[in-house]
Structures are given as structure tokens and as C-alpha cells.
Design an enzyme around this catalytic site. Structure first.
Site, PDB file in Angstrom:
ATOM      1  N   GLU A 184       0.860  -1.184   0.000  1.00 45.53           N
ATOM      2  CA  GLU A 184       0.000   0.000   0.000  1.00 45.53           C
ATOM      3  C   GLU A 184       0.894   1.231   0.000  1.00 45.53           C
ATOM      4  O   GLU A 184       1.926   1.260   0.672  1.00 45.53           O
ATOM      5  CB  GLU A 184      -0.892   0.012   1.244  1.00 45.53           C
TER       6      GLU A 184
ATOM      7  N   GLU B  79      -1.637  11.432   4.214  1.00 46.82           N
ATOM      8  CA  GLU B  79      -2.652  11.293   5.244  1.00 46.82           C
ATOM      9  C   GLU B  79      -2.414  12.363   6.298  1.00 46.82           C
ATOM     10  O   GLU B  79      -1.286  12.789   6.519  1.00 46.82           O
ATOM     11  CB  GLU B  79      -2.593   9.930   5.916  1.00 46.82           C
TER      12      GLU B  79
END
Length: 358
Positions: A181, A186
Site C-alpha cells: 500500500e 494522510e
């Protein structure tokens, strides 16, 4: 945004198709607990050899379904997030050249399983107290290597978790995180009290994070990355900034605007699958050597944001918007098969050491 990662202040989490437990700490370097400051870096110039191959400028009147699909579930991202994702215009829409993902307080019921789960249609329903949206390019935009740029303005509030990230399309090496991933950006709890190591009282949370997830299946999965702080005390919630990764065979670099702040390499990641009760390596560049797709979402609550800063979830922080000005994908014209030849590196960027295979 693999939301299985919850406890590390400078590392990101993810929202997965697999397990839903908190993972153990895996710092490659204790210094990574401090975010990289823009003042430590020198702005770089993007290589002219990047060729634009896919884009969405959000100039129309509605979300382009030839490029994006909606995930629709109340799964909770695998770590107790409190939102249901919907395809309703109230939760995501295009207006004035911007994509807006809108999270709000309302009880909503929907599928209890992730969209790609085998039991999506049979797992029943679940009711959660917030709604939001999660868009992805899976099957409509899937790439191996390239430069990925997303210009966005982020929301604030305790428990508010925007993410721009990538998951493998075919899960070549197995379920998360064995197939990897890539978290391009974020952020959690922006404008709350910062809990960065050494942060003075009253300093606001303004970090963004870039992270990779890899390794073995839980609980032997690994996540490593770095936080970044904009120059002059600027906040990613006050204006639009361009979040990017340059991904080539064996190397992934993280950027905000013209700042290259972190690099991870194949010497510091791994992918292993258990066969005949023995762990087998999946290859030197694995898992980051297969096609991935893009995801944009705004989560509310969950293990990571609720465990840090001012703790918990502040319902008064809602509603919130994540706005996206554009998404652009480039291929390196020098060596498109490996993505090499278009590197823009700052020698002062953090080299995240990663975690080597046991």
C-alpha cells in the site's frame, strides 16, 4: 490509508480489505518520530521528462464515472472508523472546478463488509453515526510506476482523517499488506494540539504523512514513513497544496509542492508469503512492482486519530470537507517500464530506512 495502523504519530494507517486489528510498532529509525521541516530542504524542479497520461481537473458538473467509482459500505475501514461511505451527491460532488468530499453527522445504514469482500452482499448491514465518501480509480486507472500528483485542501478536527493513497489492483502477492500500500498523503486531527515529540504546548497539529505498508500478514505487517511540516507554520487546511509520489522500480519518493521530503527503497521493504509453513520472499522489488490504483477518501474516527492528539472523536468538528483541485498521473518517457530517469531528489530528504525481512 491503511487504517490498520493506529498508534504512530508520524506514520500513517490504512483502510483495508483484510484484518482489522491494531498492529505493533515498527520504527525503522527513532528519529522518524520528528517530522521533516520544509526549512530543512531545498525546493526541487520536476523533471520535464514526465508525460501526462491521465488526469481529472474536475471542470465538469459531476463526478466522471469513466474515471472514478464509489465505494459504498459501513465497514468501518477495518479499524472502527465511524463513517458509512455513500455515492450520494451530499457526500461527494463537483462544483466550481473542485471535487468536494463532505463528511457529516447522520445515522446511516449500509453493507457491513468492504466492497471487494466475498461476503459484501451477504454480510448484512451496519449503522454508523457519520457519512462520507471514498472514490477510487480501480479498473479505470491502474498504473505501475509514475508520478502521481493530487492538489488538495484538507479538513480539520479531532477524529477527522483525510487520505490520498493507493492499493494494488490485483493483489498479486496476496491480501493486505503482502501486496503493499502507498499512502501519498494522510493527516489526522489537524489544528488540534500537536503531540509531535518536542512540540511546545499550544502548537497546532499541522503534519501530513507519507507511508508504505508491506511485509507479512498481520501481526507481522510493517509500516514505515515520515511526517512533513510546511514552511512558515502554514497549515494544509488553510490552502491547496500538491501532494505527490514519484514511484519507480525499487524507489518511492514523497513530495509536498516542490519539497522532496522522504524516500523509501527496496532495500527497506519486503513482501513474504507463507508456503508449506515457510515464509517465501516474493522478489526484491515486491510488493511495489505491480499495478496500483488511486483512492481519495475522508474518514471519521478510527484507531489512529482517536488514539492521538486530544484523543477520541469530537462530534462538534463536523461537518468537514476535503477538496481536490486536480489529480494528474505521469509516465516517465525515459524508461516507462521502470519509471527511472525522471528523478527529482533533494539530498536532504529523509531516507526512511524501512524494515528488512526477518
Amino acid at each position: 490509508m491503511s487504517k490498520l495502523s493506529t498508534s504512530l504519530v508520524t506514520l500513517a494507517g490504512s483502510t483495508l480489505l483484510a484484518a482489522c486489528q491494531t498492529v505493533p510498532s515498527n520504527f525503522a529509525d527513532a528519529s522518524d518520530k520528528r517530522a521533516v521541516r520544509a526549512e530543512q530542504l531545498t525546493p526541487i524542479t520536476k523533471s520535464p521528462n514526465w508525460q501526462l497520461v491521465w488526469q481529472d481537473e474536475f471542470d465538469g458538473e459531476q463526478i466522471d464515472l469513466n474515471k472514478w467509482s464509489f465505494e459504498q459500505n459501513c465497514f468501518g475501514g477495518g479499524n472502527n472508523e465511524q463513517q458509512c461511505y455513500t455515492a450520494r451527491p451530499v457526500n461527494s460532488f463537483v462544483k466550481d472546478g473542485l471535487l468536494t468530499i463532505h463528511a457529516q453527522r447522520e445515522d446511516f445504514s449500509g453493507p457491513a463488509a468492504n466492497d471487494d469482500a466475498d461476503d459484501y452482499l451477504t454480510a448484512g448491514t451496519r449503522t454508523l453515526p457519520y457519512t462520507s465518501a471514498r472514490l477510487r480509480t480501480k479498473g479505470k486507472g491502474d498504473w505501475r510506476y509514475g508520478r502521481f500528483e493530487i492538489r488538495a485542501k484538507l479538513p480539520t478536527g479531532q477524529g477527522v482523517w483525510p487520505a490520498i493513497w493507493m492499493l494494488p489492483t490485483d493483489w498479486v502477492y496476496g491480501s493486505w499488506p503482502v501486496s503493499g500500500e502507498i499512502d501519498i498523503m494522510e493527516a489526522v486531527n489537524l489544528h488540534t494540539q500537536s503531540d509531535e515529540v518536542g512540540a511546545p504546548p499550544g502548537e497546532r497539529e499541522m503534519r501530513v504523512h507519507g507511508t508504505l505498508h508491506y511485509g507479512r500478514h498481520w501481526p507481522e505487517n510493517v509500516y514505515t514513513g515520515s511526517g512533513f511540516l510546511l514552511p512558515d507554520g502554514k497549515s494544509p487546511a488553510d490552502d491547496f497544496y500538491t501532494y505527490a509520489v514519484e514511484w519507480q522500480a525499487g524507489e518511492i519518493r514523497f513530495y509536498v509542492d516542490d519539497y522532496h521530503y522522504a524516500t523509501q527503497t527496496a532495500d527497506g521493504w519486503f513482501s513474504q508469503t507463507k508456503t508449506d509453513n515457510r515464509w517465501q520472499d516474493n522478489g526484491h522489488n515486491a510488493p511495489f512492482d505491480q499495478p496500483f490504483h488511486l483512492i481519495l477518501n475522508l474518514a471519521i474516527g478510527g484507531g489512529w486519530p482517536e488514539a492521538v492528539n486530544e484523543k477520541g472523536l469530537n462530534p462538534d468538528a463536523l461537518p468537514q470537507n476535503m477538496q481536490v483541485d486536480f489529480v494528474r498521473v505521469y509516465q516517465c518517457s525515459v524508461e516507462p517500464d521502470t519509471g527511472a530517469g525522471c528523478e527529482a531528489r533533494d539530498p536532504n530528504a529523509r531516507h526512511v530506512k524501512g524494515v528488512k525481512a526477518p
